[in-house]
Scaffold this active site. Structure first.
Site, mmCIF file in Angstrom:
data_model
loop_
_atom_site.group_PDB
_atom_site.id
_atom_site.type_symbol
_atom_site.label_atom_id
_atom_site.label_comp_id
_atom_site.label_asym_id
_atom_site.label_seq_id
_atom_site.Cartn_x
_atom_site.Cartn_y
_atom_site.Cartn_z
ATOM 1 N N GLU A 255 0.878 -1.176 0.000
ATOM 2 C CA GLU A 255 0.000 0.000 0.000
ATOM 3 C C GLU A 255 0.908 1.216 0.000
ATOM 4 O OE1 GLU A 255 -3.103 0.310 -0.467
ATOM 5 O OE2 GLU A 255 -3.685 -1.783 -0.293
ATOM 6 N N CYS A 289 -2.183 8.821 3.537
ATOM 7 C CA CYS A 289 -2.052 8.453 2.127
ATOM 8 C C CYS A 289 -3.306 8.805 1.347
ATOM 9 C CB CYS A 289 -1.792 6.958 2.015
ATOM 10 S SG CYS A 289 -3.017 5.986 2.898
#
Ligand code: NAD
Length: 490
Positions: A255, A289
């Site tokens: 990720e 993020c």
């Protein structure tokens, strides 16, 4: 080692084979980003030999942990979640002190972490296998799941307990053992988190934590004892891990970064969109993020939306996260602060215009004023991730141009649209290239039981996290078992 949020430096240790062991590597300190004179932790980091020791412990413990059965493993994970709940205030205070987020954000993260562990524990009673029909009468076909073995978990500093919970809980539930390498900036809160696993009765060697630098952790990535690697962090480190893992045919889950767009359509209330996107861009000090990095206004809403956004951003209160009136804590480190400030200066030199900047308190903390930059895709900050409280605004003529702008970076983590028009919402949902689409809501935030992950450079190779089925797909291998009945020997 007791959980503590007191002001004396803590001396966190590695958890290896069920014992707290000091490292013998380089000296490491973590600082309170709001008050850098406050040394939170001071200790020696792990070495290659500590990593080898942890891998041996995890390898040795895996068979018995797997044989214990998934229901018992689920019960132990529930005990971990209960302990985290009991220690909520201490862990949250330590998280604020070491990572910088506000106490309200830290409490929310600790609650989300225990809820994540409880959710995975509950799936221990879900069906384990699927059966399929066979062309041969009397034959049974069953697809069964098996643990990978030893899993390496490598995590960033922005969610000190939530991201590890997403990975460690399902890895353990499915019978894997874990060697966890948390980020170097947050050793004390990482220890407080893993201590709950140790204290709740996770057997020795089943979960191990090594407080290693990224350089030393390369030995974990490259180890032949590791059968799976789950990583969250930056693109360059993720790419390096992917190369190492795929060359050895080790399962890998990455990720990575994002440059998340939000489209604001002319029919929506500009004050509503501005308040939601201030949360999307600035909560967690923009160190998410999923944060909104690019806001694209369509048509004549631009001026009224920008005016509302400037008002929202400039009323944010930057300060020590331990202070209840603070809405935006410091960034993680002096070097992050310097990088963000230099990105703002670069944006201005490339033609961007700073249209909002919240004030920062005087003093030595690593504070950055939440900032809005108006620009175009020529300005690097408008297309490259700056991991802090910085967002950008640009214009589009119509929805099609907005979707094209939204999709025009290497990333595809989250995207949002603010509109009251169903046709526009449907078109954006289909046209936006992102793993998570939000409609009339901030780009940030996700439910812990829903598949999470991005497209393009944000996620590789695209197995999702969080959701029980998605994580089972990553943390297990499957075997298709065909069974027929043999006649007895005469
Ligand atoms: P980073 O890549 O610098 O570090 C992540 C982890 O990798 C840390 O534990 C670090 O010590 C370790 N590491 C560094 N070099 C290594 C090596 N050679 N071998 C093994 N481990 C190594 O990232 P960061 O600065 O901690 O986090 C910020 C980044 O993470 C941002 O790009 C952000 O977008 C991304 N992020 C992504 C998600 C997501 O779910 N997509 C969530 C949070 C953060």
């Amino acid at each position: 080692m007791p959980v503590s949020a007191s002001s004396s430096p803590l001396v966190p240790e590695n958890l290896i084979a069920g014992a707290w062991l000091p490292g013998s590597g380089e000296a490491v300190q973590s600082l309170n980003p709001a008050k850098p004179d406050d040394i939170v932790a001071s200790f020696k980091g792990a070495t290659e030999s500590d990593i080898k020791h942890a891998l041996e412990a995890a390898t040795g413990a895996q068979r018995a942990w797997n044989d214990m059965g998934i229901i018992k493993r689920g019960q132990i994970l529930r005990a971990v979640a209960d302990l985290i709940d009991q220690r909520r205030e201490a862990i949250a205070a330590l998280m604020t002190r070491e990572q910088g987020k506000t106490l309200a954000e830290a409490r929310g993260e600790v609650d989300g972490s225990s809820e994540t562990i409880r959710y995975h524990a509950a799936s221990s009673r879900n069906p384990l296998a699927k059966t399929y029909p066979s062309s041969f009468p009397g034959e049974h076909i069953e697809v069964v799941r098996e643990a990978l073995g030893v899993v390496a978990v490598i995590t960033p500093w922005n969610f000190p307990t939530q991201i590890p919970a997403w990975k460690i809980a399902p890895a353990l539930l499915w019978g894997n053992t874990v060697v966890w390498k948390p980020a170097s900036d947050i050793p004390a809160v990482s220890q407080a988190f893993i201590q709950a696993f140790h204290d709740a009765g996770v057997p020795a060697g089943v979960v191990n934590m090594v407080l290693a630098s990224g350089r030393v952790a390369q030995h974990l990535v490259d180890s032949p004892q590791v059968s799976g690697i789950s990583f969250t962090g930056s693109v360059p480190v993720g790419e390096m891990i992917a190369q190492s893992a795929t060359s050895r045919r080790v399962k890998v889950q990455l990720e990575l970064g994002g440059h998340n767009a939000a489209i604001v359509m002319p029919d929506v209330d500009p004050f509503f969109a501005a308040s939601q996107l201030t949360i999307g861009a600035m909560s967690g000090t923009g160190q998410k993020c999923t944060a909104t990095r690019r806001i694209i206004t369509v048509g004549d809403i631009h001026d009224s939306f920008v005016a509302a956004l400037v008002t929202e951003v400039e009323k944010l209160t930057v300060g020590d996260g331990a202070n209840p009136s603070t809405t935006i804590g410091p960034v993680i480190s002096a070097s992050a602060q310097a990088q963000i400030e230099s990105a703002v200066a670069d944006a201005v030199s490339e033609g961007g215009v700073v249209i909002a900047r919240a004030q920062v308190p005087k003093g030595p903390g690593f504070f950055v004023g939440p900032t809005v930059i108006e620009g175009t895709m020529e300005v690097r900050t408008c297309r490259e991730e700056v991991f802090g409280p910085i967002t950008t605004v640009m214009r589009a003529r119509d929805l099609e141009e907005a979707i094209e702008l939204a999709n025009s970076t290497e990333f595809g983590l989250t995207a949002s649209i603010f509109s009251t028009n169903d046709a526009d919402i449907l078109r954006a949902t289909a046209g936006l290239t992102a793993g998570l689409i939000k409609i009339n809501a901030p780009n940030t935030g996700s439910e812990l039981h829903v598949p999470f992950g991005g497209l393009k450079a944000s996620t590789f190779p695209a197995p999702r996290e969080q959701n029980a089925e998605s994580v089972a797909d990553f943390f297990t291998n499957t075997k298709s078992v065909y069974r027929r009945v043999a006649p007895r020997r005469a």
